[in-house]
Design a protein around this motif. Sequence first.
Motif, short mmCIF file in Angstrom:
data_model
loop_
_atom_site.label_atom_id
_atom_site.label_comp_id
_atom_site.label_asym_id
_atom_site.label_seq_id
_atom_site.Cartn_x
_atom_site.Cartn_y
_atom_site.Cartn_z
N PHE A 84 -42.79 -40.47 111.62
CA PHE A 84 -43.53 -39.47 110.86
C PHE A 84 -42.77 -39.06 109.60
O PHE A 84 -43.37 -38.89 108.53
CB PHE A 84 -43.79 -38.24 111.73
CG PHE A 84 -44.43 -37.10 110.99
CD1 PHE A 84 -45.75 -37.17 110.57
CD2 PHE A 84 -43.70 -35.95 110.70
CE1 PHE A 84 -46.34 -36.12 109.87
CE2 PHE A 84 -44.28 -34.89 110.01
CZ PHE A 84 -45.60 -34.98 109.58
N GLY A 88 -45.13 -40.80 107.32
CA GLY A 88 -46.05 -39.70 107.07
C GLY A 88 -45.67 -38.84 105.89
O GLY A 88 -46.52 -38.53 105.05
N ASN A 94 -50.45 -42.12 105.89
CA ASN A 94 -51.50 -41.60 106.78
C ASN A 94 -52.90 -41.88 106.27
O ASN A 94 -53.88 -41.68 106.96
CB ASN A 94 -51.34 -40.10 107.00
CG ASN A 94 -51.26 -39.33 105.68
OD1 ASN A 94 -51.32 -39.91 104.59
ND2 ASN A 94 -51.10 -38.02 105.79
N ASN A 99 -52.56 -33.83 109.12
CA ASN A 99 -51.45 -33.86 110.07
C ASN A 99 -51.90 -33.58 111.50
O ASN A 99 -51.34 -34.12 112.46
CB ASN A 99 -50.37 -32.87 109.67
CG ASN A 99 -49.50 -33.40 108.54
OD1 ASN A 99 -49.49 -34.61 108.27
ND2 ASN A 99 -48.78 -32.51 107.88
N TYR A 102 -53.09 -37.00 112.29
CA TYR A 102 -52.13 -38.09 112.10
C TYR A 102 -51.00 -38.03 113.13
O TYR A 102 -50.58 -39.08 113.64
CB TYR A 102 -51.55 -38.06 110.69
CG TYR A 102 -50.53 -39.15 110.44
CD1 TYR A 102 -50.92 -40.49 110.42
CD2 TYR A 102 -49.18 -38.85 110.27
CE1 TYR A 102 -49.99 -41.50 110.21
CE2 TYR A 102 -48.25 -39.85 110.07
CZ TYR A 102 -48.66 -41.17 110.03
OH TYR A 102 -47.73 -42.17 109.82
N ILE A 103 -50.51 -36.84 113.45
CA ILE A 103 -49.40 -36.75 114.40
C ILE A 103 -49.83 -37.22 115.80
O ILE A 103 -49.14 -38.05 116.42
CB ILE A 103 -48.81 -35.33 114.42
CG1 ILE A 103 -48.14 -35.04 113.06
CG2 ILE A 103 -47.82 -35.17 115.56
CD1 ILE A 103 -47.59 -33.63 112.93
N LEU A 106 -50.12 -40.96 115.59
CA LEU A 106 -48.82 -41.63 115.58
C LEU A 106 -48.19 -41.63 116.96
O LEU A 106 -47.70 -42.68 117.44
CB LEU A 106 -47.90 -40.95 114.57
CG LEU A 106 -46.48 -41.49 114.44
CD1 LEU A 106 -46.48 -42.94 114.01
CD2 LEU A 106 -45.68 -40.63 113.46
#
Length: 305
Positions: A84, A88, A94, A99, A102-103, A106
């Motif tokens: 990240f 990221g 991304n 976020n 995306y987190i 991931l």
Amino acid sequence: MSQLPVQDSERIRPPENLAAAAAAHGLTVSGARVGLREYIRQLWGRRHFILAFSQAKLTAQYSQAKLGQVWQVATPLLNAAVYFSIFGLLLKSNRGLPNDTYIPFLVTGVFVFTFSQNSAMAGVRAISGNLGLVRALHFPRASLPISFALQQLQQLLFSMIVLAVVLLGFGHFPSFAWLLIIPTLALQFVFNTGLSLIVARLGAKTPDLAQLLPFILRTWMYASGVMFPLARTLEHAGASGWISDAMLGNPAAVYMDLMRYALIDNYPSSNLPPHVWALALGWAVLFGVGGFVYFWKAEEQYGRG
């Protein structure tokens, strides 16, 4: 020099056809490969050993570390934090995902890919790293790579608890789609088991493969979209159709996308390759059945030489 009598010399002379003589007396080659059906029956008879061996390996994996089994989930989480930070925050890979999406995207990708990665890494040493056991006892050698794949499944199940906390923390709550986790993990486990069996046979013959495999797996990881939305990245790069189809249809990408689709709210179905469930099933059957037969074919060679 005196010679043996004719009758004595004939008595100690080996027969011309040893195979025929052995068959006539009911003798068989030690460690000879049994038929496929009998091999499966023997494996089923040792199912308790496979489960116990995998649990023992899982317990012993971090027995020397002070945090012990915490490292089962800490390691992939730390990997996700590093990815990240780089992909990221620094590289902005991304592709427009916020976020809070995306987190989880991931972390899910890291956990799912680590499942396949560790199954392969454990499988490549399943025979070469347990030669004492292989040479001392008679048992179906497939028990070892299968138990290592089962060990990685148990480790992933521990990690899924942490993954659920991450999802809840970013506003992705349980839904009926989460039930898709079960068939996805089942198909990936069959695929990973077949992969473990394949690399176990190759690693038994070529131990140096254990040194090369991490580089192959790292390339596979970057080509599977662990850290970035693969479909959007390929579209942005203007990749040709067959390259996009090959990368989106590779097994790691397929199982990661299915897991993300199941867990992450509003994960676009356009990120899934066409016929995604057929691909997931096809990879599982191809590697699961093909890997098992491929490993069984060399059963009598393991632990020799």
